[in-house]
Design an enzyme around this catalytic site. Structure first.
Site, PDB file in Angstrom:
ATOM      1  CD  GLU A 161      42.057  -9.444  -6.762  1.00  0.00           C
ATOM      2  OE1 GLU A 161      42.024 -10.627  -6.362  1.00  0.00           O
ATOM      3  OE2 GLU A 161      43.118  -8.814  -6.910  1.00  0.00           O
ATOM      4  CG  HIS A 204      49.589  -5.045 -14.496  1.00  0.00           C
ATOM      5  ND1 HIS A 204      50.168  -6.285 -14.424  1.00  0.00           N
ATOM      6  CD2 HIS A 204      49.399  -4.644 -13.216  1.00  0.00           C
ATOM      7  CE1 HIS A 204      50.341  -6.616 -13.145  1.00  0.00           C
ATOM      8  NE2 HIS A 204      49.874  -5.641 -12.391  1.00  0.00           N
TER       9      HIS A 204
END
Lengths: 334, 329
Positions: A60, A129
């Protein structure tokens, strides 16, 4: 009526951008061959090729930083981070580089980058999440933070974000992807930094955005049957924040109820409350109220997850309570 | 190593020496300006490492992009960022190369494609990958050169960036300035494998380790690496072994190393090494070195005068450069 899903709206926006500007490309984890974790970019690699729909490794910080660099070099990257939770791995690049480079360089370096992230709870994905961190990003000068909650914004905000010379983060709530609505005409969609009143009302202002907008509208609809006419303010853009529209609405309704899927403590709802308290206190005839997520990491089990999130019933109950409070307060004054 | 030879003549060696002296004396002046409180904040000096910036810059063209660390005065000077604007930046002035927003650690110059001055260790590596990607997508045939210290090697961004650069065959020249200490932490306390170039090689990059104190060797290695990149060989990695003669910053009491070690390295310092070689081979006279020093000192004094006289940014501009203007392209 021409109904499409949010997923189709997000996708159509990306397709249009790719068609209109050769500098635009999409990059992120599983955006290509897999078709996007939430299937937003499904099939795009076939139409645009692997040079413009770039599958990245699970890096990321690396690929968000690469997006920043490519933007500096003159491209118009759209970087997809699979979820906002994973974007924490790229915080260094987003906050220390994307947000600062223009200022730190005395205006020489421009970072015209768009970062899309899925976010929000409701799919039993538990605490890594499901979170909502838009308030965290909205804290940072140098960033712009968009959170479309309508099909029109899902379809047209990307183009505005790409035209912006600065890094823009677009949040996509996972519970919206499958929702359908009719697509409005482009010219009816407000500029990206403007809050929009989605339902006018006179009795209180429900201020919200993104994944909570449909809950607020649902609550407002039901409140009408209870004799309460709520206004619903959709912030759309959390930085810069359209404080004028918030204050105008509260000035008319005299009550502010903020609905935010993240936690109360030090969050976006606290900032909005402070704005109203600082600049609109005398408009109020009831205390500011907030309906936010319970202060726990979002749990897995469906009953626990749902109990931790803002719900329509709670919005209705708090709105009724506010009306009652203000009536008692008014009675006291007489 | 390739046996390709550098075309080196006397005047080029003089130029290299002068550039290194220019950086060294600039840094020394910064020390006194710091104690005079003209320069504030963190100040990281490049003394001892000059051969790397000077050597590598010889391989780059005006179109190439450069990213550096918070120890970047030398890189900015060697790249041709005007000394006046660098000094004015450290004085926090309007005419500073970052308008007084960056200071010593954040020198920027778009005109020279000098993209900072990054004070997050390894933070510039992903940017370098991205600039190289952007240039490549626009068929610009440039090299993006990224300088960083060996401390960066312990960061995840180092590994992510090397992987991406090789995976996408990007035109990045990675220059690791291995000065053996990440602030005060010695290499052997920090790295399980101290052969840094091997880490790069493990990602498939062409990687080598060189004497970073020898400016000619640095120039040769950088030119070969750049020509490989320009010929489509993908990213290249050079580990330059070096040493910083001063502390990490002005606040460093250097408890982690002894002066004998520093003195040992100073003997093979880049300025002394090249000037000795030139003298021994009758390629330079002591007077010529003195003339270089004099010329450099004049330039530095002029830069200090410029910075001293420069205007400060009016407070009304405080909010400028947070966001740009939307243009109608």
């Amino acid at each position: 009526m021409n109904e499409i899903t949010f997923r189709e709206a997000f996708k159509a926006a990306i397709v249009e951008a790719l068609n209109n500007d050769p500098r635009v490309f999409l990059m992120g984890e599983d955006v290509g061959n897999y078709g996007g974790c939430y299937a937003v970019s499904k099939g795009l690699i076939d139409d645009f090729g692997a040079q413009r729909i770039i599958d990245t490794p699970l890096s990321e910080s690396g690929f968000v930083g690469a997006g920043i660099g490519a933007a500096i070099a003159g491209m118009r990257p759209i970087v997809e981070v699979m979820t906002v939770n994973f974007s924490l791995l790229a915080l260094d690049q987003i906050i220390n580089n994307a947000a600062t480079l223009r200022h730190m360089s005395g205006g020489q370096v421009s970072v015209p980058l768009v970062i899309r992230m899925a976010c929000g709870a409701g799919k039993q994905l538990a605490a890594q999440h499901s979170h909502s961190f838009e308030g965290l990003y909205a804290h940072i000068p140098g960033l712009k933070v968009l959170y479309p909650g309508t099909i029109g914004d899902a379809r047209y905000m990307l183009e505005m974000a790409l035209a912006d010379p600065d890094p823009v983060i677009i949040f996509e709530h996972v519970m919206l992807y499958n929702q359908q609505a009719s697509l409005p005409e482009k010219h009816t969609v407000a500029p990206m930094e403007k809050a929009v009143i989605r339902k006018t009302g006179t009795d209180l202002s429900i201020i919200t955005w993104g994944g909570c907008l449909f809950k607020a509208l649902d609550a407002a609809e039901q409140l009408l049957n209870l004799g309460i006419n709520a206004e619903v303010v959709d912030l759309r853009c959390l930085r810069p924040l359209d404080r004028t529209t918030i204050l105008d609405s509260v000035q008319r309704t005299h009550k502010a109820l903020i609905v935010d899927e993240s936690w109360k403590t030090a969050g976006m709802s606290a900032e909005i409350s402070a704005t109203i308290a600082e600049q609109g206190l005398w408009y109020l005839d009831a205390p500011i109220r907030r309906v936010c997520s319970t202060e726990v990491p979002i749990p897995y089990a469906t009953h626990l997850e749902q109990a931790s999130l803002p719900q329509v019933a709670e919005i209705i109950a708090v709105a009724q309570q506010m009306i009652a409070e203000s009536q008692i307060a008014m009675g006291d004054k007489e | 190593m390739s046996n390709e030879k550098l075309h080196i003549n006397r005047s080029h060696l003089h130029l290299l020496l002068k550039q290194m002296i220019r950086i060294r004396r600039f840094e020394e002046r910064c020390v006194s300006l710091y104690s005079e409180e003209k320069i504030r904040g963190f100040l990281h000096l490049y003394n001892g490492e000059e051969a790397i910036a000077v050597g590598v810059m010889q391989a780059l063209t005006a179109e190439d992009a450069i990213l550096a660390t918070y120890r970047e005065h030398g890189h900015a000077l060697a790249r041709g960022v005007p000394m006046n604007s660098i000094m004015a930046e450290m004085f926090g002035k309007k005419s500073g190369c970052s308008g007084g927003r960056g200071g010593s650690m954040h020198l920027f110059a778009n005109e020279q494609r000098f993209y900072g001055g990054n004070a997050i260790v390894a933070g510039a590596l992903p940017l370098a990958v991205g600039i190289a990607l952007g240039d490549k997508m626009q068929q610009k045939h440039t090299v993006t050169c990224c300088f960083f210290g060996e401390g960066a090697v312990a960061e995840g961004e180092f590994h992510e960036s090397l992987n991406l650069a090789k995976l996408w065959q990007l035109p990045v020249l990675f220059i690791c300035e291995n000065n053996r200490y990440a602030m005060g932490t010695a290499l052997e306390i920090e790295e399980s494998n101290q052969q840094i170039h091997l880490k790069a090689a493990s990602y498939g990059l062409s990687a080598q380790v060189i004497d970073g104190m020898n400016v000619v060797e640095v120039e040769r290695a950088a030119k070969l690496a750049c020509s490989a990149i320009r010929n489509g060989a993908g990213p290249q990695f050079i580990e330059c072994q070096t040493y910083r003669f001063r502390g990490h910053s002005m606040f460093d009491t250097q408890l982690y190393r002894d002066s004998a070690e520093v003195n040992e390295w100073k003997k093979k310092g880049p300025v002394v090494q090249l000037s000795q070689w030139l003298k021994n081979n009758h390629q330079i006279q002591e007077e010529e070195i003195q003339a270089m020093e004099l010329a450099v000192d004049e330039e530095i004094t002029a830069a200090v005068d410029f910075a001293e006289a420069a205007e400060i940014e009016p407070l009304e501009t405080l909010l400028q450069h947070v966001y740009g203007e939307i243009s109608d392209e």
